[in-house]
Design a protein around this motif. Structure first.
Motif, short mmCIF file in Angstrom:
data_model
loop_
_atom_site.label_atom_id
_atom_site.label_comp_id
_atom_site.label_asym_id
_atom_site.label_seq_id
_atom_site.Cartn_x
_atom_site.Cartn_y
_atom_site.Cartn_z
N UNK A 113 70.75 46.75 67.91
CA UNK A 113 70.58 45.74 68.96
C UNK A 113 70.87 44.36 68.38
N UNK A 114 72.11 43.88 68.50
CA UNK A 114 72.48 42.59 67.91
C UNK A 114 71.65 41.41 68.42
N UNK A 115 71.22 41.44 69.67
CA UNK A 115 70.40 40.34 70.20
C UNK A 115 69.04 40.31 69.51
N UNK A 116 68.43 41.47 69.36
CA UNK A 116 67.15 41.54 68.65
C UNK A 116 67.34 41.10 67.20
N UNK A 117 68.40 41.56 66.57
CA UNK A 117 68.66 41.18 65.18
C UNK A 117 68.80 39.66 65.06
N UNK A 118 69.49 39.05 66.00
CA UNK A 118 69.65 37.59 65.97
C UNK A 118 68.30 36.89 66.12
N UNK A 119 67.48 37.34 67.06
CA UNK A 119 66.16 36.75 67.26
C UNK A 119 65.30 36.89 66.00
N UNK A 120 65.30 38.09 65.41
CA UNK A 120 64.51 38.32 64.20
C UNK A 120 65.04 37.49 63.03
N UNK A 121 66.36 37.43 62.88
CA UNK A 121 66.96 36.67 61.78
C UNK A 121 66.61 35.19 61.91
N UNK A 122 66.71 34.65 63.10
CA UNK A 122 66.38 33.24 63.32
C UNK A 122 64.92 32.98 63.01
N UNK A 123 64.04 33.87 63.48
CA UNK A 123 62.61 33.69 63.24
C UNK A 123 62.29 33.81 61.75
N UNK A 124 62.78 34.87 61.10
CA UNK A 124 62.48 35.09 59.68
C UNK A 124 63.03 33.95 58.83
N UNK A 125 64.21 33.43 59.16
CA UNK A 125 64.76 32.29 58.41
C UNK A 125 63.83 31.08 58.51
N UNK A 126 63.25 30.86 59.67
CA UNK A 126 62.29 29.76 59.84
C UNK A 126 61.04 29.99 59.01
N UNK A 127 60.59 31.24 58.95
CA UNK A 127 59.41 31.57 58.14
C UNK A 127 59.70 31.33 56.66
N UNK A 128 60.86 31.76 56.21
CA UNK A 128 61.23 31.56 54.80
C UNK A 128 61.25 30.06 54.47
#
Length: 152
Positions: A113-128
């Motif tokens: 699910x590329x949309x979910x992956x994008x949402x997770x990647x954006x969120x995790x990058x902010x957390x990092x």
């Protein structure tokens, strides 16, 4: 019902439901070690209640607590970034209830699910980014000469 803060607030309702279908509830006792720096990052948690201290190994000294996480926050991001080894350690600083996720299952879901992956990647990058800032500030507080942490 899952609160819509943190990662839950970053996901659409459909993606939140997909992620939660992989969750299992767990708990940690006060002072229980959740994971150690350098260990295999094969899961992650979203804290429901309680607090967890993140720490960093400092040679010749005891581990330095660099951040404390609470309700709604993502515990563990190393599962998302190869080579999937913890960059910090984590220990419950109060009794904790959390949702635990198998990292491989979530990565597989994201791969489908590329949309979910994008949402997770954006969120995790902010957390990092936030954890890096927090660790920098805390380590400067602990070990740098006065004023060394000032940014021009």
């Amino acid at each position: 019902m899952v609160a819509r803060t943190g990662v839950f607030g970053a996901l659409t309702k459909e993606h939140r439901e997909q992620l939660m279908s992989l969750a299992r509830e767990v708990s940690f006792e006060i002072d229980e070690r959740v994971y150690n720096e350098g260990g295999k990052a094969d899961r992650f948690w979203i804290i429901h209640t309680g607090t967890v201290a993140l720490d960093l190994h400092v040679p010749g000294r005891r581990a330095a607590v660099v951040d404390t996480l609470g309700a709604g926050e993502l515990l563990g991001w190393s599962w998302f970034v190869p080579p999937h080894h913890w960059h910090l350690g984590a220990q419950a600083s109060s009794p904790v209830r959390a949702y635990e996720f198998d990292a491989a299952a979530v990565r597989e879901l994201c791969g489908k699910n590329p949309e979910l992956q994008h949402e997770m990647c954006t969120y995790v990058a902010g957390v990092i980014a936030a954890r890096l800032r927090s660790a920098r500030v805390r380590l400067l507080d602990l070990y740098a000469p006065y004023g060394a942490g000032e940014v021009p």
